[in-house]
Scaffold this active site. Structure first.
Site, PDB file in Angstrom:
ATOM      1  N   GLU A 490       6.483 -78.432 -49.972  1.00  0.00           N
ATOM      2  CA  GLU A 490       7.320 -77.222 -49.902  1.00  0.00           C
ATOM      3  C   GLU A 490       8.576 -77.536 -49.100  1.00  0.00           C
ATOM      4  OE1 GLU A 490       4.867 -74.066 -48.342  1.00  0.00           O
ATOM      5  OE2 GLU A 490       3.473 -74.192 -50.027  1.00  0.00           O
ATOM      6  N   HIS A 513       5.870 -69.375 -51.197  1.00  0.00           N
ATOM      7  CA  HIS A 513       4.880 -69.204 -50.115  1.00  0.00           C
ATOM      8  C   HIS A 513       5.089 -67.879 -49.364  1.00  0.00           C
ATOM      9  CE1 HIS A 513       2.060 -71.632 -47.298  1.00  0.00           C
ATOM     10  NE2 HIS A 513       1.738 -70.351 -47.309  1.00  0.00           N
ATOM     11  N   ILE A 514       5.084 -66.803 -50.135  1.00  0.00           N
ATOM     12  CA  ILE A 514       5.357 -65.487 -49.553  1.00  0.00           C
ATOM     13  C   ILE A 514       4.148 -64.559 -49.633  1.00  0.00           C
ATOM     14  CG2 ILE A 514       7.874 -65.401 -49.862  1.00  0.00           C
ATOM     15  CD1 ILE A 514       7.013 -63.771 -52.543  1.00  0.00           C
TER      16      ILE A 514
HETATM   17  P1  NAI Z   1     -11.155 -68.054 -45.063  1.00  0.00           P
HETATM   18  O1  NAI Z   1     -11.354 -69.273 -44.254  1.00  0.00           O
HETATM   19  O2  NAI Z   1     -11.573 -66.744 -44.562  1.00  0.00           O
HETATM   20  O3  NAI Z   1     -11.845 -68.266 -46.495  1.00  0.00           O
HETATM   21  C1  NAI Z   1     -11.892 -69.454 -47.174  1.00  0.00           C
HETATM   22  C2  NAI Z   1     -13.210 -69.495 -47.935  1.00  0.00           C
HETATM   23  O4  NAI Z   1     -13.170 -70.580 -48.834  1.00  0.00           O
HETATM   24  C3  NAI Z   1     -14.412 -69.739 -47.038  1.00  0.00           C
HETATM   25  O5  NAI Z   1     -15.369 -68.757 -47.287  1.00  0.00           O
HETATM   26  C4  NAI Z   1     -14.896 -71.125 -47.431  1.00  0.00           C
HETATM   27  O6  NAI Z   1     -16.280 -71.276 -47.283  1.00  0.00           O
HETATM   28  C5  NAI Z   1     -14.456 -71.185 -48.842  1.00  0.00           C
HETATM   29  N1  NAI Z   1     -14.294 -72.541 -49.401  1.00  0.00           N
HETATM   30  C6  NAI Z   1     -13.711 -73.617 -48.835  1.00  0.00           C
HETATM   31  N2  NAI Z   1     -13.719 -74.652 -49.671  1.00  0.00           N
HETATM   32  C7  NAI Z   1     -14.310 -74.207 -50.801  1.00  0.00           C
HETATM   33  C8  NAI Z   1     -14.597 -74.809 -52.033  1.00  0.00           C
HETATM   34  N3  NAI Z   1     -14.277 -76.072 -52.281  1.00  0.00           N
HETATM   35  N4  NAI Z   1     -15.225 -74.077 -52.960  1.00  0.00           N
HETATM   36  C9  NAI Z   1     -15.568 -72.784 -52.726  1.00  0.00           C
HETATM   37  N5  NAI Z   1     -15.316 -72.173 -51.582  1.00  0.00           N
HETATM   38  C10 NAI Z   1     -14.683 -72.865 -50.628  1.00  0.00           C
HETATM   39  O7  NAI Z   1      -9.613 -68.050 -45.423  1.00  0.00           O
HETATM   40  P2  NAI Z   1      -8.701 -66.819 -45.866  1.00  0.00           P
HETATM   41  O8  NAI Z   1      -8.140 -66.145 -44.694  1.00  0.00           O
HETATM   42  O9  NAI Z   1      -9.429 -66.017 -46.871  1.00  0.00           O
HETATM   43  O10 NAI Z   1      -7.520 -67.601 -46.586  1.00  0.00           O
HETATM   44  C11 NAI Z   1      -7.723 -68.254 -47.825  1.00  0.00           C
HETATM   45  C12 NAI Z   1      -6.575 -69.203 -48.129  1.00  0.00           C
HETATM   46  O11 NAI Z   1      -5.357 -68.459 -48.256  1.00  0.00           O
HETATM   47  C13 NAI Z   1      -6.327 -70.219 -47.044  1.00  0.00           C
HETATM   48  O12 NAI Z   1      -6.100 -71.473 -47.647  1.00  0.00           O
HETATM   49  C14 NAI Z   1      -5.049 -69.765 -46.391  1.00  0.00           C
HETATM   50  O13 NAI Z   1      -4.315 -70.851 -45.869  1.00  0.00           O
HETATM   51  C15 NAI Z   1      -4.319 -69.141 -47.564  1.00  0.00           C
HETATM   52  N6  NAI Z   1      -3.302 -68.152 -47.199  1.00  0.00           N
HETATM   53  C16 NAI Z   1      -2.133 -68.148 -47.926  1.00  0.00           C
HETATM   54  C17 NAI Z   1      -1.137 -67.248 -47.634  1.00  0.00           C
HETATM   55  C18 NAI Z   1       0.113 -67.242 -48.429  1.00  0.00           C
HETATM   56  O14 NAI Z   1       1.149 -66.854 -47.910  1.00  0.00           O
HETATM   57  N7  NAI Z   1       0.066 -67.622 -49.657  1.00  0.00           N
HETATM   58  C19 NAI Z   1      -1.256 -66.301 -46.532  1.00  0.00           C
HETATM   59  C20 NAI Z   1      -2.563 -66.306 -45.904  1.00  0.00           C
HETATM   60  C21 NAI Z   1      -3.522 -67.232 -46.230  1.00  0.00           C
END
Ligand code: NAI
Length: 630
Positions: A490, A513-514
């Site tokens: 990015e 990335h928003i």
């Molecule tokens: P979280 O940590 O609460 O949830 C992630 C889940 O994915 C966990 O339950 C974990 O066990 C599961 N997981 C990990 N690897 C896996 C796999 N290979 N197969 C199946 N399940 C798997 O995280 P949260 O807060 O829900 O965020 C999710 C993603 O969204 C993160 O990568 C975070 O960086 C991203 N994010 C993106 C944003 C954006 O601006 N686009 C803003 C906020 C978060």
């Protein structure tokens, strides 16, 4: 009590945050069309008196003549003022009670509204000096007691002379009349109180500037509630963190500096020396080198989700607690994902682009509702689970797959494998975390498992999707539409070009990335992270810390709390307890938690203790940080 210091405190803008007569004008002229003009008239009279054009008594008479207060207004004023007591006064209630014999409130205001406010803090009625109104039989103010020295120029000086206090006198106030007491030789020290207003003419004359009562108490070793004045805890907030964060921390008494941009490693190394709390977003790198310069640092607030920009092991070894905001923008990501599903199922972006080019392409071909479609969520964490709930509310059938055991919300169905999920979903949305093993989790094989014409979303992390494989899947029509918010590479700033093989593809929404970038999310983050930091500094609670062992602690009542961070080697707890036992100290509660690197021990002890204990506790080998809360 054997204590021969007398503390004289001003009322308006010191004991309370506001000027009482200003608030009185608000009450009396509430809803009056000329309220602003009247308030200005009152302010003009006040400044004339300040500049010596008219006497203090004339000014008082003129203002009362405009206000024409009734007893009921003054009673309302007292109630309103009780809600406006300065924050540092509120948190030091025990000081007022303990030193009640020696605390005086001397004001040019009036007893009728001062007494109820200050006596609630334990100030003795006989130690309050202020003016008195006269009333007629209907409760209207007819005048005030002109015999009272406080109704005239130099009133506070005259009042102090009459009191003839037998000891050192310390005056705390925000105004010039408070300083005059010292100038007249009637006080040993004048403390300019700047929590509510800063007047440079007053600050210049002060022996000390005290940004809150905490500072005054600490300087004079009178602190009963706060072990260390918060105004001496310097908070540095970088990268334009939402202003709500600075407000919360300032209101709690911290000294807060904000900068709109990130700092380089070198700049931060220089700046961090005096910083106790650092707030950053994703651009500031907190490296081991930065941490080496951070002598006073207690906590780092990452006002975002990720903490990759912080060297966590180095922070842990220094006993610096790191907090982030893991849930604050969850809703924003979910809303964007839902919007994109609908947009892709209706080919909105392509249709809009065509229309901008003058092409009218009205057709229902390839357009669908999302209702009744099968949504496959990969990663059922904070975001995945919330998406599940909202998608069901829109009538979707939700399936999910997570590597960990997760409770299915609503009517969602758990899948046993990624393959099973991908094979049955009409829409696939990734919400997994960025752990290394997730690199290219979705590649040719996984696209192969998906249904023909699938809608694919990635709003999680860039490296989890093999981009050339996605491009191929779009090319073959396997993927009928996709929305991608995160990329393996990015741009680091808005000036850098975005380079990707996905540019220009059909029914492909690309966003920079928003997912979590909304005003609401920023505000939520701005409130959440300070609450964790406040808890940590004020109570020792590490709840929500990403690197210190998490301990949620009960409130501290009638005890001192010893907070000890040490390297995780055996026997530290035993040493702490041996020292406490040697000094016959009664332990009220004790909590210990460790991680691979450090141990965190909280010991609540009886209020009575000997200072030598603290010295011994500090000397325990392998101690990283030690502090005490009152
Ligand atoms: P979280 O940590 O609460 O949830 C992630 C889940 O994915 C966990 O339950 C974990 O066990 C599961 N997981 C990990 N690897 C896996 C796999 N290979 N197969 C199946 N399940 C798997 O995280 P949260 O807060 O829900 O965020 C999710 C993603 O969204 C993160 O990568 C975070 O960086 C991203 N994010 C993106 C944003 C954006 O601006 N686009 C803003 C906020 C978060």
């Amino acid at each position: 009590m054997d204590f021969n210091k007398f503390i004289v405190i001003d009322f308006d803008s010191t004991f309370t945050k506001v000027e009482a007569l200003d608030l009185l004008a608000d009450i009396i002229f509430d809803g009056h069309p000329e309220k602003t003009g009247i308030k200005q008239q009152i302010a003009d009279i006040t400044s004339k008196a300040m500049e010596g054009e008219i006497s203090f008594r004339q000014a008082l008479e003129k203002r009362i003549a405009i206000l024409k207060p009734h007893k009921k207004h003054l009673e309302q004023l007292a109630v309103r003022l009780s809600d406006q007591v300065s924050e540092s006064f509120k948190r030091n209630q025990s000081f007022f009670k303990k030193y009640a014999d020696n605390i005086y409130v001397i004001s040019n205001g009036f007893h009728i509204f001062i007494d109820p406010v200050v006596t609630a803090f334990g100030i003795k009625p006989e130690n309050i000096f202020a003016n008195r109104f006269f009333f007629d039989e209907h409760g209207n103010v007819t005048g005030f007691d002109t015999e009272n020295p406080l109704s005239d120029n130099n009133g506070k000086v005259e009042q102090l002379k009459r009191l003839n206090l037998p000891g050192d006198v310390y005056v705390i106030g925000d105004g010039y009349t408070d300083y005059e007491i010292k100038a007249a030789g009637l006080a040993n020290k004048f403390y300019a109180f700047t929590e509510n207003v800063e007047r440079s003419a007053v600050m210049e004359k002060a022996d000390h500037i005290t940004p809150s009562l905490d500072e005054f108490l600490f300087l004079n070793k009178l602190n009963t509630a706060i072990s260390y004045p918060k105004n001496r805890i310097h908070v540095l907030l970088l990268e334009n963190i939402h202003p709500v964060a600075a407000n919360i921390l300032r209101t709690d008494g911290f000294t807060v500096e904000t900068l709109p941009h990130a700092l380089t490693e070198e700049e931060l190394c220089r700046k961090i020396e005096n910083v106790s709390v650092l707030g950053i977003r994703s651009k500031t790198q907190v490296t081991e080198k930065v941490l080496q310069h951070a002598n006073r640092l207690m906590a780092i607030g990452a006002f975002c989700i990720g903490t990759n920009q912080i060297d966590l092991p180095a922070a842990t070894q220094k006993g610096v607690a790191v907090f982030n905001a893991p849930f604050s923008n969850t809703r924003s990501v979910v809303e964007l994902a839902l919007a994109e599903m609908i947009a892709l199922m209706r080919k909105l972006v392509d249709k809009s682009n065509k229309l901008h080019q003058g092409i009218w392409d009205k057709s229902a071909e390839g357009s669908y509702e999302i209702r009744g479609k099968r949504l496959g969520i990969v990663g059922y964490g904070n975001i995945g689970a919330q998406l599940s709930v909202l998608a069901e509310a829109l009538g979707m059938r939700v399936f999910y797959y997570d590597v960990e055991e997760k409770l299915a919300l609503g009517n969602a169905t758990k899948c046993k494998s990624l393959k099973e999920l991908l094979e049955l979903s009409d829409i696939v949305s990734l919400h997994i975390d960025g752990r290394e093993s997730n690199t290219n989790l979705i590649s040719d094989r996984e696209f192969g498992w998906m249904r023909q014409g699938v809608i694919f979303l990635n709003l999680s992390r860039g490296h989890v999707v093999d981009i050339p494989a996605l491009r191929r899947a779009i090319g073959t029509g396997k993927v009928a539409g996709c929305a991608i918010d995160v990329f393996p590479h990015e741009p680091t700033s808005n000036n850098e070009e975005f380079i990707s093989e996905l540019r220009g593809l059909p029914n492909t929404i690309l966003t920079p990335h928003i997912g979590g970038s909304t005003r609401e999310a920023q505000e939520n983050i701005g409130m959440f992270v300070p609450s964790r930091i406040q808890d940590y500094i004020n109570t020792g609670s590490t709840s929500g810390s990403v690197n210190l062992p998490n301990l949620a602690l009960p409130a501290l009542e009638n005890a001192h709390r010893l907070i000890h961070i040490h390297e995780n080697v055996p026997g530290i707890l035993a040493q702490i307890n041996r020292i406490l036992a040697n000094h016959n100290i009664n332990v009220v509660g004790q909590y210990l938690k460790t991680n691979e690197l450090i141990g965190y021990v909280i010991t609540d002890i009886d209020k009575e203790y000997n200072k030598e204990v603290i010295r011994e506790l500090r000397k325990i080998e392998h101690t990283i940080k030690f502090r005490i809360l009152y």
